[in-house]
Scaffold this active site. Structure first.
Site, PDB file in Angstrom:
ATOM      1  N   GLU A 398       0.879  -1.295  -0.036  1.00 47.67           N
ATOM      2  CA  GLU A 398      -0.070   0.205   0.168  1.00 47.67           C
ATOM      3  C   GLU A 398       0.972   1.310   0.025  1.00 47.67           C
ATOM      4  OE1 GLU A 398      -2.926  -0.373  -0.777  1.00 47.67           O
ATOM      5  OE2 GLU A 398      -3.404  -2.334  -0.323  1.00 47.67           O
ATOM      6  N   HIS A 401       1.711   2.027  -3.550  1.00 43.93           N
ATOM      7  CA  HIS A 401       0.497   2.834  -4.137  1.00 43.93           C
ATOM      8  C   HIS A 401       0.627   4.380  -3.784  1.00 43.93           C
ATOM      9  CE1 HIS A 401      -1.795  -0.348  -6.092  1.00 43.93           C
ATOM     10  NE2 HIS A 401      -1.991  -0.999  -4.881  1.00 43.93           N
ATOM     11  N   HIS A 404       3.612   6.080  -5.300  1.00 42.50           N
ATOM     12  CA  HIS A 404       3.307   6.302  -6.822  1.00 42.50           C
ATOM     13  C   HIS A 404       2.237   7.704  -6.842  1.00 42.50           C
ATOM     14  CE1 HIS A 404       1.598   4.214 -10.690  1.00 42.50           C
ATOM     15  NE2 HIS A 404       2.059   5.486 -10.949  1.00 42.50           N
TER      16      HIS A 404
END
Length: 608
Positions: A398, A401, A404
């Site tokens: 996570e 993510h 990102h």
């Protein structure tokens, strides 16, 4: 704080009883509910005022820019409102106030879609030559060049302003199956307690289910498995009707927009060829022997006459069991990802110290894990940390993510910051791939290495084989609905069970309860999403291998990829890192890595 895997110690607290140090801080979205409510009221007025721009886009380059930038401004604020309302709801889905917030935001989304439904059709009333001239005449409009070109690419699927307005209004109804499933699964579904290894009655929940399946006591695994699916059996007809409604809404929108299928419609947003989906299924089917080999090895190492579906998650090591505090997990993740550079690790530190993460499960908290945020907030992670190795990987996943999103939001304008689903799982699974390599490298004992290899193979199985199995089920169930027009719970279950048998092979007993697994998968309510876990994992294996091999410039290229948002097509973004998903090589190479690790585990466990 140690919240390990001793199930007897797990007691679900109410949200207000949780230690704030382990709860996310939503103030980067809104400082208070009052600020949220005031902003929501102001935005509602702006949305209504936006309707007056209809019919103006052809007047001039500036008029076109004013509509596009005005919609961006509204969408940007709405994003923060929607995320805040959703995350307040997700931290306790039994909270009536935040249920109301989330419902209001779903309604506002439909109103916004309706108010802005004229935009795409009016763009298409312009010809490309006129738009080119507009961009030459008015420099600020050039920001929207890619968006304008994408509209022209999808021209045949965009309808008249009147029809787009109707579809926008239908959008709120179309989201109902997902809302019904989510409310039922997270707030209303209750399971019978499980008798653990010490004969204690322990609550069974979405958050504790996999922990029970990891128990060394086979009776505990079997009891949890049967009690979990017994509840879905009671509600299977309702769930089939809800799922069927979701299939129908996907087919409806695909048909009205003149796509040959819901699959084609889902992939077109990212300009992904349907052949990429089909090639994934073909590649997996060609490599099924590696999966069957692993299942056979699992059966052998567990020493059972029959391998059942409740034997899938238990570790194959008899003596080695590692558990972690949240603080230990943080340090491991940072060390594993240090190869990505000091700036990457500094961002991880920032996230952990500023409470981006909602760490532990509480009563009513949404199950599963995700990373989410708005353009004007930092990212947030929801998870239910329970001290096992899976929690460490979930944290790395996570935060992949989240970073990102961070790189993208801090590089791209709002217009191009949100990355497509096709690349959404690359950063997260690249982190996982780097983490497993780090842990294997530092494993000191044979049992630890066996444990980690087993974990890696299970992750691979879950992310590539299992998600591809889901993807095949989705493809076939959507086709079945298109052919038959209606589906029963038993019909859906029969198809699911047959696919499960095909993917797990002859050494696995596909218990009748597993036929109902489709009824508990939330991702099925976002059609044709899950295949991207498999393609993303394959791309991540390729990228992480390049990083660990020290390929010149690959870390910089990877961060360029992370910073790309949707400024390029997903296929082209991955090509920055030298990975071409239109070709079979990335998937095939990933599957070869899986086979090599099966072989290594066979060798390690062959000794008497």
């Amino acid at each position: 704080m140690d919240e390990g895997r001793n199930m007897a110690e797990i007691k679900l607290k109410k949200r207000e009883e949780m230690d704030p140090a382990y709860c996310w801080d939503l103030s980067s979205l809104f400082g208070s509910d009052e600020e949220f409510e005031k902003t929501e009221q102001e935005l509602a007025k702006k949305i209504e005022a936006f309707r007056a721009k209809q019919g103006t886009m052809k007047e001039s380059a500036k008029a076109l820019y004013d509509v596009l930038s005005g919609l961006d401004d509204i969408s940007r604020v709405f994003s923060s409102l929607y995320v805040y309302a959703s995350q307040k709801y997700h931290q306790d889905m039994g909270n009536q106030k935040y249920q109301g917030y989330a419902g209001k935001m779903d309604s506002m989304m439909a109103v916004l879609a309706d108010a802005s439904s004229f935009v795409e059709p009016e763009i298409l009333e312009l010809d490309e030559e006129t738009v080119t001239e507009f961009e030459k005449a008015y420099e600020p409009l050039r920001l929207y060049d890619r968006i304008l070109k994408e509209n022209f690419r999808k021209k045949e699927h965009i309808l008249s302003p009147e029809m787009e307005a109707v579809l926008a209004k239908a959008g709120e109804m179309a989201s109902s199956p997902d809302q019904i499933f989510s409310a039922f699964s997270n707030a209303d579904l209750r399971f019978q307690p499980v008798t653990d290894e010490e004969e204690n009655q322990v609550p069974l929940s979405h958050g504790t289910f996999v922990g029970f399946l990891q128990s060394k006591d086979r009776r505990v695994r079997k009891e949890a498995f049967e009690k979990y699916y017994a509840e879905y059996e009671k509600h299977k007809n309702m769930l089939a009707a809800t799922f069927g409604a979701n299939l129908k809404q996907a087919a409806f929108f695909a048909d009205v927009r003149k796509y040959p299928s819901a699959l084609a419609a889902s992939l077109d947003g990212g300009n992904i060829p349907v052949s990429v989906y089909d090639k994934l299924l073909e590649a997996i089917h060609a490599k099924m022997p590696a999966m069957y080999r692993y299942v056979a090895l699992r059966k052998k190492l567990l020493g059972v006459d029959e391998l059942h579906m409740y034997d899938v998650y238990v570790s194959l090591t008899k003596e080695y069991e590692q558990k972690y505090t949240y603080e230990q997990a943080i340090e491991i993740v940072k060390k594993a990802l240090a190869v990505l550079g000091d700036d990457y690790v500094a961002l991880l530190d920032k996230g952990f110290s500023e409470r981006w993460v909602d760490v532990y499960e509480n009563e009513g908290k949404k199950s599963g894990a995700y990373s989410w945020g708005s353009y004007d907030s930092h990212p947030y992670v929801l998870m239910s940390f329970n001290g096992n190795i899976d929690s460490v990987f979930t944290l790395a996943h996570e935060m992949g993510h989240s970073l990102h999103s961070w790189y993208s939001n801090h590089t791209q304008p709002f217009t191009y910051a949100e990355y497509r689903l096709f690349v959404a799982e690359v950063a997260s699974t690249c982190n996982e791939a780097l983490l497993i390599r780090y842990l294997l490298k530092h494993a000191k004992e044979k049992e630890e290495k066996i444990f980690l290899l087993n974990y890696f193979l299970d992750q691979f199985k879950g992310t590539v084989f299992r998600q591809t199995m889901f993807a095949e089920f989705e493809k076939r169930i959507h086709e079945k609905m298109a052919e038959e027009g209606t589906l029963t719970a038993d019909g859906i279950s029969e198809l699911y069970l047959s696919i499960n048998k095909e993917y797990f092979g002859p050494d696995m007993i596909s218990d009748p309860q597993i036929a109902l697994e489709w009824a508990r998968i939330p991702h099925f309510y976002t059609p044709f999403y899950v295949y991207q876990y498999a393609t993303g994992f394959s791309a991540a294996i390729a990228i992480s291998s390049k990083i660990l091999a020290g390929e010149p410039g690959i870390v910089e290229k990877y961060k360029q990829f992370l910073s790309g948002g949707c400024s390029m097509d997903p296929i082209d973004l991955l090509k920055i890192c030298g990975v071409d998903m239109t070709k079979p090589e990335p998937v095939e190479e990933a599957l070869d890595v899986f086979a090599s690790y099966v072989e290594e585990l066979e060798k390690l466990t062959a000794e008497a």
